[in-house]
Design a protein around this motif. Structure first.
Motif, PDB file in Angstrom:
ATOM      1  N   CYS A  38      -7.870   1.999 -13.336  1.00 16.68           N
ATOM      2  CA  CYS A  38      -6.484   1.977 -12.885  1.00 16.68           C
ATOM      3  C   CYS A  38      -6.105   3.402 -12.509  1.00 16.68           C
ATOM      4  O   CYS A  38      -6.863   4.335 -12.759  1.00 16.68           O
ATOM      5  CB  CYS A  38      -5.551   1.391 -13.942  1.00 16.68           C
ATOM      6  SG  CYS A  38      -5.130   2.486 -15.300  1.00 16.68           S
ATOM      7  N   VAL A  64     -11.546  -9.818  -9.996  1.00 20.18           N
ATOM      8  CA  VAL A  64     -10.932  -9.682  -8.678  1.00 20.18           C
ATOM      9  C   VAL A  64      -9.715  -8.779  -8.826  1.00 20.18           C
ATOM     10  O   VAL A  64      -8.826  -9.041  -9.638  1.00 20.18           O
ATOM     11  CB  VAL A  64     -10.519 -11.051  -8.096  1.00 20.18           C
ATOM     12  CG1 VAL A  64      -9.766 -10.874  -6.788  1.00 20.18           C
ATOM     13  CG2 VAL A  64     -11.749 -11.928  -7.912  1.00 20.18           C
ATOM     14  N   MET A  65      -9.714  -7.691  -8.055  1.00 20.33           N
ATOM     15  CA  MET A  65      -8.601  -6.733  -8.076  1.00 20.33           C
ATOM     16  C   MET A  65      -7.903  -6.776  -6.720  1.00 20.33           C
ATOM     17  O   MET A  65      -8.562  -6.890  -5.683  1.00 20.33           O
ATOM     18  CB  MET A  65      -9.115  -5.323  -8.336  1.00 20.33           C
ATOM     19  CG  MET A  65      -9.891  -5.146  -9.636  1.00 20.33           C
ATOM     20  SD  MET A  65      -8.872  -5.054 -11.101  1.00 20.33           S
ATOM     21  CE  MET A  65      -8.066  -3.494 -10.881  1.00 20.33           C
ATOM     22  N   ARG A  66      -6.576  -6.677  -6.750  1.00 19.12           N
ATOM     23  CA  ARG A  66      -5.797  -6.627  -5.519  1.00 19.12           C
ATOM     24  C   ARG A  66      -4.605  -5.708  -5.731  1.00 19.12           C
ATOM     25  O   ARG A  66      -3.819  -5.915  -6.652  1.00 19.12           O
ATOM     26  CB  ARG A  66      -5.322  -8.028  -5.139  1.00 19.12           C
ATOM     27  CG  ARG A  66      -4.544  -8.049  -3.828  1.00 19.12           C
ATOM     28  CD  ARG A  66      -4.101  -9.429  -3.422  1.00 19.12           C
ATOM     29  NE  ARG A  66      -5.262 -10.292  -3.247  1.00 19.12           N
ATOM     30  CZ  ARG A  66      -5.285 -11.565  -3.610  1.00 19.12           C
ATOM     31  NH1 ARG A  66      -4.239 -12.124  -4.169  1.00 19.12           N
ATOM     32  NH2 ARG A  66      -6.362 -12.287  -3.419  1.00 19.12           N
ATOM     33  N   ASP A  67      -4.504  -4.670  -4.921  1.00 15.79           N
ATOM     34  CA  ASP A  67      -3.364  -3.745  -4.969  1.00 15.79           C
ATOM     35  C   ASP A  67      -3.099  -3.219  -6.379  1.00 15.79           C
ATOM     36  O   ASP A  67      -1.960  -3.208  -6.845  1.00 15.79           O
ATOM     37  CB  ASP A  67      -2.101  -4.405  -4.410  1.00 15.79           C
ATOM     38  CG  ASP A  67      -2.242  -4.789  -2.948  1.00 15.79           C
ATOM     39  OD1 ASP A  67      -2.949  -4.068  -2.215  1.00 15.79           O
ATOM     40  OD2 ASP A  67      -1.651  -5.809  -2.539  1.00 15.79           O
ATOM     41  N   VAL A  71      -6.417 -10.147 -10.745  1.00 14.14           N
ATOM     42  CA  VAL A  71      -5.989 -11.463 -10.284  1.00 14.14           C
ATOM     43  C   VAL A  71      -6.608 -12.549 -11.154  1.00 14.14           C
ATOM     44  O   VAL A  71      -7.824 -12.597 -11.341  1.00 14.14           O
ATOM     45  CB  VAL A  71      -6.407 -11.695  -8.819  1.00 14.14           C
ATOM     46  CG1 VAL A  71      -5.953 -13.071  -8.331  1.00 14.14           C
ATOM     47  CG2 VAL A  71      -5.847 -10.596  -7.913  1.00 14.14           C
ATOM     48  N   GLY A  76      -3.691 -17.315  -9.619  1.00 14.29           N
ATOM     49  CA  GLY A  76      -3.322 -16.193  -8.775  1.00 14.29           C
ATOM     50  C   GLY A  76      -2.328 -15.224  -9.373  1.00 14.29           C
ATOM     51  O   GLY A  76      -1.868 -14.321  -8.680  1.00 14.29           O
ATOM     52  N   ILE A  78      -1.030 -11.969 -11.006  1.00 16.64           N
ATOM     53  CA  ILE A  78      -1.610 -10.626 -10.908  1.00 16.64           C
ATOM     54  C   ILE A  78      -1.051  -9.764 -12.027  1.00 16.64           C
ATOM     55  O   ILE A  78       0.164  -9.620 -12.170  1.00 16.64           O
ATOM     56  CB  ILE A  78      -1.330  -9.993  -9.536  1.00 16.64           C
ATOM     57  CG1 ILE A  78      -1.923 -10.864  -8.427  1.00 16.64           C
ATOM     58  CG2 ILE A  78      -1.894  -8.568  -9.481  1.00 16.64           C
ATOM     59  CD1 ILE A  78      -1.601 -10.384  -7.018  1.00 16.64           C
ATOM     60  N   ASP A  80      -0.894  -6.005 -13.712  1.00 15.70           N
ATOM     61  CA  ASP A  80      -1.068  -4.588 -13.424  1.00 15.70           C
ATOM     62  C   ASP A  80      -2.237  -4.052 -14.247  1.00 15.70           C
ATOM     63  O   ASP A  80      -2.273  -4.231 -15.471  1.00 15.70           O
ATOM     64  CB  ASP A  80       0.223  -3.837 -13.755  1.00 15.70           C
ATOM     65  CG  ASP A  80       0.124  -2.377 -13.432  1.00 15.70           C
ATOM     66  OD1 ASP A  80      -0.338  -1.607 -14.314  1.00 15.70           O
ATOM     67  OD2 ASP A  80       0.496  -1.991 -12.312  1.00 15.70           O
ATOM     68  N   CYS A  86       2.505  -8.766 -15.984  1.00 16.95           N
ATOM     69  CA  CYS A  86       2.420  -9.702 -14.875  1.00 16.95           C
ATOM     70  C   CYS A  86       3.818  -9.983 -14.352  1.00 16.95           C
ATOM     71  O   CYS A  86       4.724 -10.269 -15.133  1.00 16.95           O
ATOM     72  CB  CYS A  86       1.764 -11.008 -15.319  1.00 16.95           C
ATOM     73  SG  CYS A  86       1.573 -12.205 -13.982  1.00 16.95           S
ATOM     74  N   LEU A 139      -6.685 -20.238  -3.251  1.00 13.56           N
ATOM     75  CA  LEU A 139      -7.126 -18.855  -3.238  1.00 13.56           C
ATOM     76  C   LEU A 139      -8.622 -18.792  -3.004  1.00 13.56           C
ATOM     77  O   LEU A 139      -9.378 -19.583  -3.556  1.00 13.56           O
ATOM     78  CB  LEU A 139      -6.843 -18.180  -4.582  1.00 13.56           C
ATOM     79  CG  LEU A 139      -5.391 -18.012  -4.975  1.00 13.56           C
ATOM     80  CD1 LEU A 139      -5.309 -17.434  -6.376  1.00 13.56           C
ATOM     81  CD2 LEU A 139      -4.687 -17.102  -4.003  1.00 13.56           C
ATOM     82  N   PHE A 141     -11.807 -15.753  -2.812  1.00 15.72           N
ATOM     83  CA  PHE A 141     -12.107 -14.354  -3.078  1.00 15.72           C
ATOM     84  C   PHE A 141     -13.424 -13.996  -2.438  1.00 15.72           C
ATOM     85  O   PHE A 141     -14.324 -14.732  -2.341  1.00 15.72           O
ATOM     86  CB  PHE A 141     -12.187 -14.084  -4.580  1.00 15.72           C
ATOM     87  CG  PHE A 141     -10.923 -14.453  -5.310  1.00 15.72           C
ATOM     88  CD1 PHE A 141      -9.766 -13.729  -5.116  1.00 15.72           C
ATOM     89  CD2 PHE A 141     -10.882 -15.530  -6.164  1.00 15.72           C
ATOM     90  CE1 PHE A 141      -8.608 -14.054  -5.783  1.00 15.72           C
ATOM     91  CE2 PHE A 141      -9.732 -15.862  -6.835  1.00 15.72           C
ATOM     92  CZ  PHE A 141      -8.600 -15.112  -6.643  1.00 15.72           C
TER      93      PHE A 141
END
Length: 141
Positions: A38, A64-67, A71, A76, A78, A80, A86, A139, A141
Motif C-alpha cells: 500500500c 486482485v487490486m484496483r486503485d 477487490v 466486488g 473494495i 483500502d 470498505c 466481474l 479479472f
C-alpha cells in the motif's frame, strides 16, 4: 503467542502483489493472512471478506487490486489496502481484520502476539477449490 518472525521481503510483496501465509490464532484456529503493498508500505489482513466467508487471495490469481484497494472476487467490494476500510458493495462500512507486522530493513516480520506463524501459503484444506467463487456479479479479472 509469537515472537518476531521474518516472513518475506517488501520487494517480494511489491513484485508479486501479495504474499499469503497461515497463522494459528488465540482460539487454536488456523487463519490465512495476506500481505499487500500500500502507499504506506506493507499491510497484513486476515484473508477473508467481512461480508461473508470469501477468500480475498486465491491461488489461481492472487489478490486482485484496483486503485489501491483489495477487490473481493465474489461481490466486488473494495477494501483500502492501507486501512482495510470498505466503502462500497455488500461489505460497505466494515474493516478487514488486521494482523500485526513490522517492516525493517526491507524485511516484513510478524509481530502480532495474538498469533503464531505456521507456514507460507494457505490452508491446504481450502486450496482444493480454486475454481473461484460463485458470483452474483459479472466481474472479470
Amino acid at each position: 503467542m509469537t515472537n518476531r518472525h521474518r516472513l518475506t521481503s517488501v520487494e517480494t510483496v511489491e513484485d508479486d502483489g501479495a504474499w499469503l501465509f497461515t497463522v494459528r490464532d488465540q482460539h487454536d484456529m488456523n487463519q490465512e493472512v495476506i500481505l499487500v503493498p500500500c502507499e504506506d508500505g506493507v499491510t497484513a489482513w486476515v484473508n477473508n471478506c467481512t461480508h461473508e466467508p470469501q477468500r480475498l487471495y486465491r491461488d489461481d490469481i492472487g489478490v486482485v487490486m484496483r486503485d489501491g484497494g483489495i477487490v473481493c472476487p465474489k461481490h466486488g467490494s473494495i477494501f483500502d489496502a492501507c486501512s482495510g476500510d470498505c466503502g462500497n458493495g455488500p461489505a460497505a462500512e466494515t474493516t478487514l481484520l488486521s494482523v500485526g507486522i513490522t517492516v525493517e530493513d526491507g524485511s516484513v516480520y510478524l509481530t502480532d502476539d495474538a498469533v503464531d506463524f505456521l507456514w507460507e501459503g494457505g490452508n491446504s484444506s481450502d486450496d482444493d477449490d480454486d475454481s473461484g467463487p460463485s458470483s452474483t456479479t459479472h466481474l472479470t479479472f
